[in-house]
Design a protein around this motif. Structure first.
Motif, short mmCIF file in Angstrom:
data_model
loop_
_atom_site.label_atom_id
_atom_site.label_comp_id
_atom_site.label_asym_id
_atom_site.label_seq_id
_atom_site.Cartn_x
_atom_site.Cartn_y
_atom_site.Cartn_z
N SER A 120 -15.63 2.37 7.24
CA SER A 120 -14.23 2.38 6.79
C SER A 120 -13.82 0.97 6.37
N TYR A 121 -12.93 0.92 5.38
CA TYR A 121 -12.47 -0.33 4.78
C TYR A 121 -10.94 -0.30 4.74
N PRO A 122 -10.26 -0.92 5.71
CA PRO A 122 -8.79 -0.94 5.71
C PRO A 122 -8.25 -1.63 4.45
N LEU A 123 -7.16 -1.08 3.90
CA LEU A 123 -6.55 -1.63 2.69
C LEU A 123 -5.32 -2.44 3.07
N ILE A 124 -5.30 -3.70 2.66
CA ILE A 124 -4.21 -4.60 3.00
C ILE A 124 -3.38 -4.89 1.75
N GLY A 125 -2.07 -4.67 1.84
CA GLY A 125 -1.18 -4.99 0.72
C GLY A 125 -1.02 -3.90 -0.31
N PHE A 126 -1.66 -2.78 -0.12
CA PHE A 126 -1.56 -1.65 -1.04
C PHE A 126 -0.42 -0.73 -0.61
N LYS A 127 0.14 0.04 -1.56
CA LYS A 127 1.20 0.99 -1.26
C LYS A 127 0.93 2.31 -2.00
N ASP A 128 0.97 3.41 -1.26
CA ASP A 128 0.87 4.75 -1.85
C ASP A 128 -0.38 4.92 -2.72
N THR A 129 -1.53 4.58 -2.16
CA THR A 129 -2.80 4.74 -2.88
C THR A 129 -3.14 6.23 -3.00
N GLU A 130 -3.38 6.68 -4.21
CA GLU A 130 -3.57 8.11 -4.45
C GLU A 130 -5.00 8.51 -4.82
N ASP A 131 -5.73 7.63 -5.51
CA ASP A 131 -7.06 8.04 -5.95
C ASP A 131 -7.94 6.82 -6.12
N ILE A 132 -9.25 7.08 -6.22
CA ILE A 132 -10.24 6.02 -6.35
C ILE A 132 -11.34 6.52 -7.28
N THR A 133 -11.92 5.62 -8.08
CA THR A 133 -13.05 5.99 -8.92
C THR A 133 -14.08 4.88 -8.89
N TYR A 134 -15.35 5.25 -8.85
CA TYR A 134 -16.43 4.28 -8.81
C TYR A 134 -16.86 3.94 -10.23
#
Length: 325
Positions: A120-134
């Motif tokens: 797991s990789y905690p996200l710092i400073g992000f808001k309302d992350t909805e999707d991710i693509t490689y």
């Protein structure tokens, strides 16, 4: 269970016989519109399923062909993710899945193809992350819905926090008419064309293509943004959009709808190629997928869907043999 047509007929009769009990004529009108829309939605699905079957012999060899997919794993809770699983992508360099959450705590979760959590990789400073693509070579793009922003970041070699301040960020102020939860919902990368696809959830549904992304990140700025929303009006019978995926083999798009519980395949011209539903009784899932939020495929063509709050589904292609007469 009574059919939508039966419910519609009974509701209409009740409104006519008991107008005062409905309190306001608008109540009856709204109810009639809602139930009529439900009937039309079923008819649309029947129509498109018929189209899929009728044209299978000419389109099945050069398409993803969603009617051939059968569920393998369904409704598996992802350990360590209590709520708000919102997007998924396939990391082909490490043969793993990367999922993202959009609330407490926001994080990227690496999983194997059976939903077992690897890191797991905690996200710092992000808001309302909805999707991710490689995007290859450890690079991922993350979309934040309310701010209409996309962040480009490199996954750490070892599990640990990821700070937004260390990412390259771009904001797409496209049709940003309000601050409601109806912004950018999904993102997908086409490595062949160096193109990102981004979808806006609804009011209105929109599809954008952004070409020249990696080239621009390398310092040669040459972005081209196209609005492909006409494809949606023409080919996607859904009330919302929750995710998008690009198949590198065919170049076709997969568009996921949470509210309509359906997945659509479009070709490079925006034409509907195939579709499937995630409703129980109309598909092979035991229970309807509650809130499908993310979709991706691996290099073997297997299909993965995640649903809020934390459910994992996998599908594989098992072609249906069409009898010859």
């Amino acid at each position: 269970m009574k059919s939508s047509t039966s419910i519609f007929s009974q509701l209409k009769s009740w409104c006519v016989l008991h107008p005062r009990k409905a309190a306001l004529a608008g109540v009856c009108a709204a109810a009639l519109v809602f139930t009529a829309a439900s009937v039309l939605r079923v008819k649309e699905r029947i129509y498109f399923n018929w189209v899929d079957m009728a044209q299978a012999s000419t389109r099945i060899d050069n398409a993803i062909w969603l009617p051939d997919y059968r569920v393998d794993l369904q409704a598996l809770p992802v350990a360590g993710v209590p709520d708000d699983l919102s997007g998924i992508t396939y990391d082909y360099d490490q043969n793993r899945l990367l999922a993202i959450t959009n609330s407490g705590p926001m994080q990227i979760v690496a999983m194997d193809k059976s939903s077992n959590v690897l890191a797991s990789y905690p996200l710092i400073g992000f808001k309302d992350t909805e999707d991710i693509t490689y995007m290859g070579d450890g690079l991922v793009a993350v979309v934040e819905e309310r701010s209409h922003s996309i962040s480009f970041l490199t996954m750490p070699a070892t599990p640990g926090p990821i700070n937004r301040n260390n990412a390259h960020n771009v904001t797409l102020g496209l049709n940003q008419s309000d601050t409601e939860n109806k912004g950018l919902e999904g993102i997908a990368y086409d490595a062949v064309e160096d193109r990102l696809y981004a979808v806006k959830e609804r009011d209105p549904r929109q599809l954008f293509a952004i070409t020249g992304v990696r080239e621009s990140l390398a310092g040669n700025l040459q972005l081209e943004v196209r609005d492909l929303s006409e494809w949606l009006d023409r080919s996607v019978y859904s009330t919302d959009l929750s995710a998008v995926h690009v198949d590198p083999v065919t170049g076709h798009l997969l568009l996921l709808s949470d509210e309509s519980k359906a997945l659509f395949e479009l070709n490079s011209d925006g034409d509907l190629v195939s579709s499937r539903t995630f409703l129980s009784g109309l598909s092979d899932v035991k229970e309807s997928v509650p809130q499908a939020e993310g979709v991706t495929m691996d290099t073997l063509g297997n299909l993965y869907v995640i649903s809020e709050p934390n459910l994992f589904y996998s599908f594989s292609k098992k072609p249906v043999t069409v009898a010859q007469h």
